[in-house]
Each structure stands twice: as structure tokens, then as C-alpha cells.
Design a protein around this motif. Structure first.
Motif, PDB file in Angstrom:
ATOM      1  N   SER A  86       0.760  -1.398  -0.067  1.00 10.68           N
ATOM      2  CA  SER A  86       0.079   0.000   0.029  1.00 10.68           C
ATOM      3  C   SER A  86       0.825   1.098  -0.103  1.00 10.68           C
ATOM      4  CB  SER A  86      -0.780  -0.114   1.114  1.00 10.68           C
ATOM      5  OG  SER A  86      -1.906  -0.976   1.135  1.00 10.68           O
ATOM      6  N   VAL A  87       1.929   1.108   0.845  1.00  8.51           N
ATOM      7  CA  VAL A  87       2.871   2.403   0.765  1.00  8.51           C
ATOM      8  C   VAL A  87       3.632   2.699  -0.726  1.00  8.51           C
ATOM      9  CG1 VAL A  87       4.942   3.029   1.668  1.00  8.51           C
ATOM     10  CG2 VAL A  87       3.666   2.129   3.216  1.00  8.51           C
ATOM     11  N   VAL A  88       3.801   1.570  -1.164  1.00 11.36           N
ATOM     12  CA  VAL A  88       4.440   1.565  -2.747  1.00 11.36           C
ATOM     13  C   VAL A  88       3.186   2.078  -3.744  1.00 11.36           C
ATOM     14  CG1 VAL A  88       5.085   0.268  -4.894  1.00 11.36           C
ATOM     15  CG2 VAL A  88       5.954  -0.392  -2.633  1.00 11.36           C
ATOM     16  N   TYR A  89       1.887   1.762  -3.475  1.00  8.69           N
ATOM     17  CA  TYR A  89       0.821   2.323  -4.352  1.00  8.69           C
ATOM     18  C   TYR A  89       0.561   3.606  -4.217  1.00  8.69           C
ATOM     19  CZ  TYR A  89       0.342  -2.753  -4.376  1.00  8.69           C
ATOM     20  OH  TYR A  89       0.542  -4.131  -4.583  1.00  8.69           O
ATOM     21  N   VAL A  90       0.481   4.118  -2.882  1.00 10.07           N
ATOM     22  CA  VAL A  90       0.338   5.469  -2.910  1.00 10.07           C
ATOM     23  C   VAL A  90       1.521   6.362  -3.199  1.00 10.07           C
ATOM     24  CG1 VAL A  90       0.046   7.145  -0.836  1.00 10.07           C
ATOM     25  CG2 VAL A  90      -1.104   5.216  -0.529  1.00 10.07           C
ATOM     26  N   ARG A  91       2.783   5.916  -3.187  1.00 13.38           N
ATOM     27  CA  ARG A  91       3.794   6.717  -3.707  1.00 13.38           C
ATOM     28  C   ARG A  91       3.905   6.934  -5.241  1.00 13.38           C
ATOM     29  NH1 ARG A  91       6.973  10.902  -3.227  1.00 13.38           N
ATOM     30  NH2 ARG A  91       8.954  10.363  -3.935  1.00 13.38           N
ATOM     31  N   ASN A  92       3.520   5.675  -5.816  1.00 12.39           N
ATOM     32  CA  ASN A  92       3.303   5.873  -7.300  1.00 12.39           C
ATOM     33  C   ASN A  92       2.227   7.028  -7.551  1.00 12.39           C
ATOM     34  OD1 ASN A  92       4.933   4.135  -8.937  1.00 12.39           O
ATOM     35  ND2 ASN A  92       4.470   2.767  -7.195  1.00 12.39           N
ATOM     36  N   LEU A  93       1.106   6.861  -6.950  1.00 12.10           N
ATOM     37  CA  LEU A  93      -0.125   7.825  -7.197  1.00 12.10           C
ATOM     38  C   LEU A  93       0.513   9.117  -7.147  1.00 12.10           C
ATOM     39  CD1 LEU A  93      -2.932   5.836  -6.052  1.00 12.10           C
ATOM     40  CD2 LEU A  93      -2.401   6.657  -8.082  1.00 12.10           C
ATOM     41  N   VAL A  94       1.259   9.634  -5.681  1.00 12.13           N
ATOM     42  CA  VAL A  94       1.530  10.986  -5.484  1.00 12.13           C
ATOM     43  C   VAL A  94       2.752  11.329  -6.557  1.00 12.13           C
ATOM     44  CG1 VAL A  94       3.297  12.351  -4.023  1.00 12.13           C
ATOM     45  CG2 VAL A  94       1.604  10.664  -3.157  1.00 12.13           C
ATOM     46  N   LEU A  95       3.617  10.471  -7.008  1.00  8.33           N
ATOM     47  CA  LEU A  95       4.647  10.884  -8.208  1.00  8.33           C
ATOM     48  C   LEU A  95       3.804  11.234  -9.523  1.00  8.33           C
ATOM     49  CD1 LEU A  95       7.050   7.968  -7.626  1.00  8.33           C
ATOM     50  CD2 LEU A  95       7.482  10.698  -7.093  1.00  8.33           C
ATOM     51  N   ILE A  96       2.838  10.246  -9.822  1.00 11.11           N
ATOM     52  CA  ILE A  96       1.958  10.809 -10.994  1.00 11.11           C
ATOM     53  C   ILE A  96       1.162  11.989 -10.916  1.00 11.11           C
ATOM     54  CG2 ILE A  96      -0.162   9.719 -12.317  1.00 11.11           C
ATOM     55  CD1 ILE A  96       0.644   6.837 -11.490  1.00 11.11           C
ATOM     56  N   HIS A  97       0.527  12.431  -9.642  1.00  9.14           N
ATOM     57  CA  HIS A  97      -0.080  13.556  -9.605  1.00  9.14           C
ATOM     58  C   HIS A  97       0.781  14.467  -9.499  1.00  9.14           C
ATOM     59  CE1 HIS A  97      -4.261  11.840  -9.333  1.00  9.14           C
ATOM     60  NE2 HIS A  97      -3.613  11.122  -8.586  1.00  9.14           N
ATOM     61  N   ARG A  98       1.889  14.643  -9.181  1.00 10.67           N
ATOM     62  CA  ARG A  98       2.997  15.646  -8.961  1.00 10.67           C
ATOM     63  C   ARG A  98       3.297  15.915 -10.494  1.00 10.67           C
ATOM     64  NH1 ARG A  98       7.313  14.317  -4.115  1.00 10.67           N
ATOM     65  NH2 ARG A  98       5.770  14.763  -2.609  1.00 10.67           N
TER      66      ARG A  98
END
Length: 96
Positions: free
Chosen positions: A72-84
Motif C-alpha cells: 500500500s505504501v508503494v501504491y500511494v507513492r506511485n500515485l503521489v508521483l503521478i499527480h505531481r
């Protein structure tokens, strides 16, 4: 319907959503004839993972809990990177 049956349903739903992300990724790749990981893949990973994590907590399975929690940490991090990246693209002046 028993509590156990409801929890099994929750567990299977989480796993189905988690599996479905691969179908989404496959379809996106086939449409473009190259490997693609659409944003929906990461949302499905996160939601399916969190539902499965909830089931693992109910089962008190430390192996399953740690795997889903870390994922879940990895998925959240990828979504943060995509939105940034999306925000940076929308804020940068367009080149004409």
C-alpha cells in the motif's frame, strides 16, 4: 449469512479487484501496442490492497498483513508521483 461468510466475501472482493488491475494493464498495453501502466492500475492496487489488508487484519495473519501494508505504501507513492508530474505539466508554459 454468518460473519465468517461476510469476511470471506470481503477477502475475495479485495483479491478480485487486485487481480483486475492486471487486466486493466493488459488492455491498456494492447491498445497502444507497448507496455503501459495506467493510473487506474495504481488506484485498483491501492483499493484492492487495502480491502485485502483489512481481511488479513481480521484473520490476524502477520505475513499477509505485512505484505499488503508495504504494498500500500508503494501504491500511494506511485500515485503521489503521478499527480505531481501532472501538476508540473499543467503549470509549465506550453510550447508552441
Amino acid at each position: 449469512m454468518t460473519t465468517e461468510t461476510i469476511w470471506l466475501g470481503i477477502g475475495f472482493f479485495g483479491q478480485a479487484l487486485f487481480f483486475g488491475r492486471w487486466v486493466v494493464q493488459w488492455i491498456a498495453s494492447e491498445r497502444t501496442a507497448e507496455s503501459r501502466v495506467p493510473v487506474s492500475f495504481w488506484y485498483m492496487s491501492l483499493i484492492g490492497g487495502l480491502i485485502t489488508l483489512t481481511y488479513a487484519i481480521y484473520r490476524m495473519d502477520p505475513v499477509f498483513i505485512s505484505g499488503q501494508a508495504i504494498g500500500s505504501v508503494v501504491y500511494v507513492r506511485n500515485l503521489v508521483l503521478i499527480h505531481r508530474a501532472d501538476q508540473a505539466k499543467s503549470q509549465s508554459p506550453s510550447q508552441t
